[in-house]
Design an enzyme around this catalytic site. Structure first.
Site, PDB file in Angstrom:
ATOM      1  N   ASP A 304      45.695  10.060  10.169  1.00  0.00           N
ATOM      2  CA  ASP A 304      46.957  10.618  10.113  1.00  0.00           C
ATOM      3  C   ASP A 304      47.467  11.262   8.627  1.00  0.00           C
ATOM      4  OD1 ASP A 304      49.914  10.967  10.709  1.00  0.00           O
ATOM      5  OD2 ASP A 304      49.423   9.458  12.039  1.00  0.00           O
ATOM      6  N   ASP A 335      44.864  16.301   9.582  1.00  0.00           N
ATOM      7  CA  ASP A 335      45.888  17.130  10.204  1.00  0.00           C
ATOM      8  C   ASP A 335      45.086  17.441  11.474  1.00  0.00           C
ATOM      9  OD1 ASP A 335      47.424  18.919  11.415  1.00  0.00           O
ATOM     10  OD2 ASP A 335      47.653  20.029   9.620  1.00  0.00           O
ATOM     11  N   ARG A 351      47.897   8.213  21.362  1.00  0.00           N
ATOM     12  CA  ARG A 351      48.759   7.339  21.987  1.00  0.00           C
ATOM     13  C   ARG A 351      50.031   8.238  21.704  1.00  0.00           C
ATOM     14  NH1 ARG A 351      52.270   3.122  20.809  1.00  0.00           N
ATOM     15  NH2 ARG A 351      52.850   2.144  22.427  1.00  0.00           N
ATOM     16  N   HIS A 355      52.676  14.130  23.847  1.00  0.00           N
ATOM     17  CA  HIS A 355      54.193  14.818  24.400  1.00  0.00           C
ATOM     18  C   HIS A 355      54.912  15.120  23.343  1.00  0.00           C
ATOM     19  CE1 HIS A 355      56.461  10.622  23.621  1.00  0.00           C
ATOM     20  NE2 HIS A 355      55.891  11.188  22.623  1.00  0.00           N
TER      21      HIS A 355
END
Length: 472
Positions: A304, A335, A351, A355
């Site tokens: 991350d 990234d 996870r 979305h």
């Protein structure tokens, strides 16, 4: 013989569902939770409410009750009732920021007059009474006597779990360390309401440059919403958003479902029947898991941005110190729009990442992973799946794990209002510039990114699915 009316069929489904629910509680010598009593998540009757038999019956009951209401009600009344949602959310945000739930918790079951409820915040007790009465009419709070209110099962679920005096003395820390509900309602009553007000303008804008939320908050088209929230002046919004999206209790529950039986860094053989989640036992001993997006405290390579990784290190040190000591976890700043540095991963796990992004951006993210994948690498997305309101076509049903239970007639195949949350979540993600996807949508983005969607694992008792792909 005359056919049975739709009203009677719906009423029968409701009656059968009530019989089922009462039967389970009777067998356990317990009673269903009472609406006028405060919510206690540790109450055995609340835990019993998660029994699969009760959960299934509740889904049918909610779907049938909602469909019965709109069937018998005139259309104009139904349409006008929709407008209740906006002021209800606004009222919920207000009472949460005024710490009303905590004040009433301290007052106890006898409740408190609105003059006393309003005293710590010095707001107008008349408008507070009017808001609470509107909420109580919709079964949130309980009006014991005129202008005297107490918590009920629904309102008490917004309790931030702190003394009201602490909340008023340290308003900047009101939501820190709390569960999701209060932060979620405050966010819905703020950013979400404002962004939905921009929905029409966004849809009609041919440029497609701005999401509704960026439009509502004045974020430039060239800046991502996430980077905007990381600005110092927007940190309160960012903190509330993070708590709303990733409540501690929900995250810990998710961990058990995802990684139960799996050792960190080294994949151990586990019993994992079809439909119970991705089969980690298929992976080689010592296989490498890359958690792209660094959401879960269970990873081999934890990727991350820098600030998030620093928080992850603290979490690991506090909760899994033995894995730090044994060098079983690696933290890697990355990234996910850039080339993936790990070339020997057995699993790429994402996870609730895709979305957040449009199809184009999701294809870019998954394409980077495909470029780095081995022929045996698995891609595992943990996401919600949006079902069609109608029955799914045969091509979708052919995907292992794709078929889901359909509702009995005359209910909509997707259980109608009982499934409404996922469609609301999809519209909320559109506000943020993202998207909840149907199975067909996932097949499309997998294919364009170089993956084949080979299986879906539906987790009993959870909304999330494990969507599994392999390199095409």
């Amino acid at each position: 013989m005359a056919s049975v009316s739709t009203l009677r069929l719906l009423a029968n489904l409701i009656s059968q569902a009530v019989d089922t629910i009462e039967g389970v509680y009777a067998s356990a010598d317990a009673a269903p939770p009472q609406l006028d009593k405060p919510w206690d998540p540790k109450d055995p009757s609340e835990a019993l409410g998660q029994d699969p038999t009760i959960t299934e019956a509740k889904t049918t009951l909610v779907a049938a009750a909602a469909q019965l209401l709109v069937t018998i009600r005139d259309p104009i009344s139904t349409l006008l009732s929709i407008s209740d949602g906006v002021p209800l959310l606004a009222c919920l945000r207000t009472i949460s920021e005024l710490n009303v739930v905590e004040i009433l918790r301290e007052a106890g079951p006898q409740g408190l007059h609105t003059k006393e409820i309003a005293s710590p915040s010095k707001v107008n007790p008349d408008i507070l009474a009017r808001m609470l009465r509107f909420l109580a009419t919709n079964h949130i709070f309980y009006e014991i006597a005129p202008d005297v209110f107490a918590n009920n099962r629904i309102s008490s679920s917004l309790d931030k779990g702190k003394p009201s005096a602490v909340l008023f003395n340290k308003p900047e820390e009101r939501l820190t360390g709390t569960a999701t509900a209060a932060a979620l309602m405050e966010m819905f009553g703020d950013e979400i309401i404002k962004s939905f007000a921009q929905l029409t303008e966004t849809v009609l804008d041919p440029s497609g440059e701005q999401s509704p939320m960026k439009r509502a908050l004045g974020v430039s088209s060239s800046e991502s919403l996430f980077s905007w929230m990381m600005r110092p002046e927007n940190r309160p919004r960012a903190n509330r958003f993070n708590i709303a999206m990733h409540g501690d209790s929900q995250r810990e529950q998710a961990l058990g479902a995802i990684f139960k039986g799996m050792a960190f860094h080294v994949f151990m053989p586990v019993s994992n029947r079809a439909g119970k989640g991705f089969n980690w036992s298929e992976l080689p001993s010592g296989g490498i898991l890359v958690d792209v997006g660094s959401i879960l405290p269970s990873r081999v390579v934890n990727q991350d941005f820098g600030p998030v990784l620093e928080k992850a290190k603290v979490h690991w040190q506090e909760n899994f110190p033995e894995h730090i000591q044994k060098n079983l976890v690696e933290f890697q700043a990355h990234d996910f729009f850039q080339p993936q540095p790990v070339k020997d991963a057995d699993v790429f796990l994402l996870r609730h990442i895709t979305h957040d992004w449009s199809d184009e951006k999701t294809i870019e993210i998954l394409g980077r992973l495909c470029d780095a994948a081995k022929p045996t690498t698995h891609l595992v997305l943990i996401e919600h799946i949006v079902p069609s309101v109608a029955e799914e076509p045969a091509s979708i049903k052919a995907i292992p794990g794709a078929p889901r239970p359909t509702a009995p007639a005359p209910l909509l195949p997707n259980f109608g209002a009982a499934s409404s949350a996922i469609y609301f979540r999809d519209m909320m993600m559109y506000n943020l510039g993202g998207k909840e996807r149907t199975i067909a949508n996932f097949v499309q983005v997998f294919d364009k990114a170089g993956w084949n969607l080979v299986r879906i694992h539906r987790i009993p008792g959870m909304e999330q699915c494990h969507i599994v792909g392999v390199p095409a």
